[in-house]
Write a protein that holds these residues in place. Structure first.
Motif, short mmCIF file in Angstrom:
data_model
loop_
_atom_site.label_atom_id
_atom_site.label_comp_id
_atom_site.label_asym_id
_atom_site.label_seq_id
_atom_site.Cartn_x
_atom_site.Cartn_y
_atom_site.Cartn_z
N ARG B 96 0.83 -1.21 0.00
CA ARG B 96 0.00 0.00 0.00
C ARG B 96 0.86 1.26 0.00
O ARG B 96 0.58 2.23 -0.72
CB ARG B 96 -0.95 0.00 1.20
N ALA B 97 1.94 1.24 0.76
CA ALA B 97 2.84 2.40 0.80
C ALA B 97 3.48 2.63 -0.57
O ALA B 97 3.59 3.77 -1.04
CB ALA B 97 3.93 2.19 1.86
N LYS B 98 3.89 1.55 -1.21
CA LYS B 98 4.50 1.68 -2.54
C LYS B 98 3.47 2.18 -3.56
O LYS B 98 3.79 3.01 -4.43
CB LYS B 98 5.06 0.34 -2.99
N MET B 99 2.25 1.67 -3.49
CA MET B 99 1.20 2.15 -4.40
C MET B 99 0.93 3.63 -4.15
O MET B 99 0.77 4.41 -5.09
CB MET B 99 -0.09 1.33 -4.21
N HIS B 100 0.91 4.00 -2.89
CA HIS B 100 0.66 5.40 -2.56
C HIS B 100 1.76 6.29 -3.14
O HIS B 100 1.48 7.37 -3.68
CB HIS B 100 0.58 5.55 -1.04
N GLU B 185 -7.00 9.53 -16.65
CA GLU B 185 -6.23 9.07 -15.50
C GLU B 185 -7.13 8.22 -14.61
O GLU B 185 -8.34 8.45 -14.56
CB GLU B 185 -5.76 10.27 -14.67
N LEU B 186 -6.55 7.28 -13.91
CA LEU B 186 -7.35 6.50 -12.97
C LEU B 186 -7.91 7.42 -11.89
O LEU B 186 -7.21 8.30 -11.39
CB LEU B 186 -6.50 5.42 -12.31
N SER B 187 -9.17 7.22 -11.55
CA SER B 187 -9.76 7.98 -10.45
C SER B 187 -9.24 7.43 -9.13
O SER B 187 -8.63 6.36 -9.08
CB SER B 187 -11.28 7.84 -10.48
N GLU B 188 -9.50 8.17 -8.06
CA GLU B 188 -9.09 7.69 -6.74
C GLU B 188 -9.69 6.31 -6.45
O GLU B 188 -9.03 5.42 -5.95
CB GLU B 188 -9.53 8.68 -5.65
N ASP B 189 -10.97 6.17 -6.77
CA ASP B 189 -11.65 4.90 -6.50
C ASP B 189 -11.05 3.76 -7.32
O ASP B 189 -10.85 2.66 -6.81
CB ASP B 189 -13.15 5.02 -6.81
N GLN B 190 -10.78 4.03 -8.58
CA GLN B 190 -10.17 2.99 -9.41
C GLN B 190 -8.81 2.60 -8.85
O GLN B 190 -8.47 1.42 -8.78
CB GLN B 190 -10.01 3.49 -10.85
N PHE B 191 -8.05 3.61 -8.47
CA PHE B 191 -6.70 3.33 -7.96
C PHE B 191 -6.76 2.50 -6.69
O PHE B 191 -5.99 1.55 -6.51
CB PHE B 191 -5.96 4.65 -7.71
N GLU B 192 -7.70 2.84 -5.83
CA GLU B 192 -7.88 2.07 -4.60
C GLU B 192 -8.25 0.62 -4.93
O GLU B 192 -7.76 -0.32 -4.30
CB GLU B 192 -8.97 2.71 -3.73
N GLU B 193 -9.07 0.45 -5.93
CA GLU B 193 -9.48 -0.89 -6.34
C GLU B 193 -8.27 -1.70 -6.83
O GLU B 193 -8.09 -2.86 -6.45
CB GLU B 193 -10.54 -0.77 -7.45
N PHE B 194 -7.43 -1.07 -7.65
CA PHE B 194 -6.22 -1.77 -8.12
C PHE B 194 -5.30 -2.09 -6.95
O PHE B 194 -4.68 -3.15 -6.91
CB PHE B 194 -5.49 -0.92 -9.17
N THR B 195 -5.21 -1.16 -6.01
CA THR B 195 -4.36 -1.40 -4.84
C THR B 195 -4.81 -2.65 -4.11
O THR B 195 -4.01 -3.52 -3.77
CB THR B 195 -4.40 -0.19 -3.89
N ARG B 196 -6.11 -2.74 -3.87
CA ARG B 196 -6.64 -3.92 -3.16
C ARG B 196 -6.41 -5.19 -3.96
O ARG B 196 -6.10 -6.23 -3.41
CB ARG B 196 -8.13 -3.74 -2.91
N GLU B 213 -9.83 -12.87 0.26
CA GLU B 213 -10.24 -13.46 -1.02
C GLU B 213 -10.04 -12.42 -2.12
O GLU B 213 -10.14 -11.22 -1.87
CB GLU B 213 -11.73 -13.84 -0.96
N PRO B 214 -9.74 -12.86 -3.34
CA PRO B 214 -9.60 -11.88 -4.42
C PRO B 214 -10.92 -11.15 -4.64
O PRO B 214 -11.99 -11.71 -4.48
CB PRO B 214 -9.24 -12.73 -5.63
N VAL B 215 -10.80 -9.89 -4.99
CA VAL B 215 -11.99 -9.06 -5.12
C VAL B 215 -12.17 -8.65 -6.58
O VAL B 215 -11.23 -8.24 -7.24
CB VAL B 215 -11.83 -7.76 -4.29
N ALA B 216 -13.37 -8.76 -7.05
CA ALA B 216 -13.66 -8.29 -8.40
C ALA B 216 -13.83 -6.78 -8.37
O ALA B 216 -14.07 -6.18 -7.33
CB ALA B 216 -14.94 -8.93 -8.92
N MET B 217 -13.65 -6.16 -9.54
CA MET B 217 -13.87 -4.73 -9.61
C MET B 217 -15.38 -4.49 -9.50
O MET B 217 -16.16 -5.12 -10.19
CB MET B 217 -13.38 -4.21 -10.96
N PRO B 218 -15.80 -3.60 -8.60
CA PRO B 218 -17.23 -3.32 -8.46
C PRO B 218 -17.80 -2.87 -9.80
O PRO B 218 -17.09 -2.25 -10.61
CB PRO B 218 -17.27 -2.16 -7.46
N ASP B 219 -19.05 -3.17 -10.02
CA ASP B 219 -19.64 -2.86 -11.32
C ASP B 219 -19.53 -1.39 -11.68
O ASP B 219 -19.28 -1.03 -12.82
CB ASP B 219 -21.12 -3.28 -11.33
N ALA B 220 -19.69 -0.54 -10.68
CA ALA B 220 -19.64 0.89 -10.94
C ALA B 220 -18.30 1.28 -11.57
O ALA B 220 -18.24 2.02 -12.54
CB ALA B 220 -19.84 1.68 -9.65
N LEU B 221 -17.22 0.72 -11.04
CA LEU B 221 -15.90 1.06 -11.56
C LEU B 221 -15.64 0.35 -12.87
O LEU B 221 -15.02 0.88 -13.78
CB LEU B 221 -14.83 0.66 -10.55
#
Lengths: 229, 229
Positions: B96-100, B185-196, B213-221
């Motif tokens: 998370r620190a590296k992604m940040h 550019e990736l939005s904050e939400d998208q970036f958070e999703e990739f981080t997870r 467990e692996p998480v799918a990208m929420p439909d909204a994103l």
DNA sequence: GTCTATAACCGGATAGAC
DNA sequence: GTCTATCCGGTTATAGAC
């Protein structure tokens, strides 16, 4: 002097072009587009600078040609993704093909990386068209695997980015990896070991059915990577 | 004019240095060391070129300073690796620190990548000493987790390389990722999703106990990343 | 500390003889 | 097709007035 003894004009042209492209790859990889000099490329290719400009009128023409060749190479490697129906062989082969390219054509990878890092001034169009199409299609395939329950629900784009990042790292950051390997390039055996590790970790990470258990580095190789005594 | 109203000499110096370093980051990131020009850096910093050479006698001095700052930043981020005893929180926080950092300081990452791609002419010593020491210590920690059975037997170096490659990819290849995200550019939400996604995949990939467990990208994103209609 | 002017050099590209 | 000589714009770095 018999005519067959000398190279035909076409042959000369082909040879010179090859030499120029090979030299250009080296210089562009080491200095980026702006930092590269046509003089140095000509010198490595073993021809006068003016001849280089005869074959490729401008530095940018030459650069575009180099980038183009790299892009085609990558698209071909990507075909291995499609030869297999199921996720485990498809991803295994794709990752292996990308790792192989990083090993055999590291310069191409480094030029591509430089180009993207610099904002992709030359390839941006290709990114938005060819690469985007390629990606959408593969994202759809991955999503289908998810629907069929062959892999866990994953962020398909994230998975592709991880594969690209990880495999290309072995080309782009080879110098860093060598520094951490007691200053030596990775041996064939070490590289094969990393390849298996990458495949195994990713397949397990996406919960692929039939993914191999993660493998530790064999003791023999582990020693090579350890600090010298 | 009251003395307090103007900036002290020390303040002027600090401000100019900051402006120069900020501008230098931008130009070095976009063109690499050789491709960067001190004239452009001075222009962006809003000072005459001669002043830049007053603060930093040579282009290489300036470059070394920029690289130095980046390296220190990374070493600090690496500290998050050590704050936790167990693999899941330690690796989660580190990734998370590296992604940040990739999100907040992409220029630094891109300069580092350029430097390594060019053969690490300036930082090679640091790689063989500071970075190597840091790496050996963390490899030992990872191996200990393996011995304790907290994670599956993994190639510790391969794991670190994968974390570096994947997280830095979001800075170095941001332009490519944007092209595949409909040019945005990736939005904050998208970036958070990739981080997870990255954290989840890697933890699962090493068989970490208690990995999410692996998480799918929420439909909204997911929609944002899909082709426009 | 700051800025204008300039020295010294290098790079991309071309002219023109062969 | 090849090569020498050269133009010219841009680059790093410095000199020297303020």
């Amino acid at each position: 002097m018999p005519r067959a003894a000398r190279r035909s004009k076409a042959q000369i042209r082909a040879d010179n072009e090859t030499a120029i492209l090979r030299a250009a790859e080296e210089v562009f990889a080491n200095h980026g587009f702006k930092g590269a000099s046509t003089g140095q490329i000509a010198e490595i290719a073993g021809i006068p600078k003016a001849n280089l400009h005869y074959y490729f009128p401008t530095k940018e023409d030459l650069y575009r040609r180099v980038i183009d060749d790299i892009f085609n190479l990558w698209m071909e490697a990507a075909a291995s993704f499609d030869r297999q129906e199921d996720p485990v062989p498809a991803l295994s082969e794709y990752i292996r093909a990308k790792m192989h390219l990083s090993r055999t054509r590291p310069l191409g990878s480094r030029i591509w990386a430089s180009e993207i890092i610099s904002g992709a001034p030359v390839v941006y169009d290709a990114l938005e068209t060819t690469l985007k199409d390629w990606t959408e299609t593969r994202v759809a395939r991955i999503d289908k695997w998810v629907d069929k329950g062959l892999i866990a629900p994953v962020n398909a784009r994230g998975l592709l980015y991880m594969i690209w990042a990880t495999t290309q790292h072995y080309a782009d950051f080879a110098r860093q990896i060598a520094a951490l390997n007691n200053g030596r390039e990775l041996s064939e055996d070490q590289f094969e070991e990393f390849t298996r590790f990458v495949i195994g970790l990713i397949l397990r990470g996406i919960g692929a059915v039939g993914a191999p258990e993660p493998v530790a580095m064999p003791d023999a190789l582990r020693q090579i990577g350890a600090p010298a005594e």
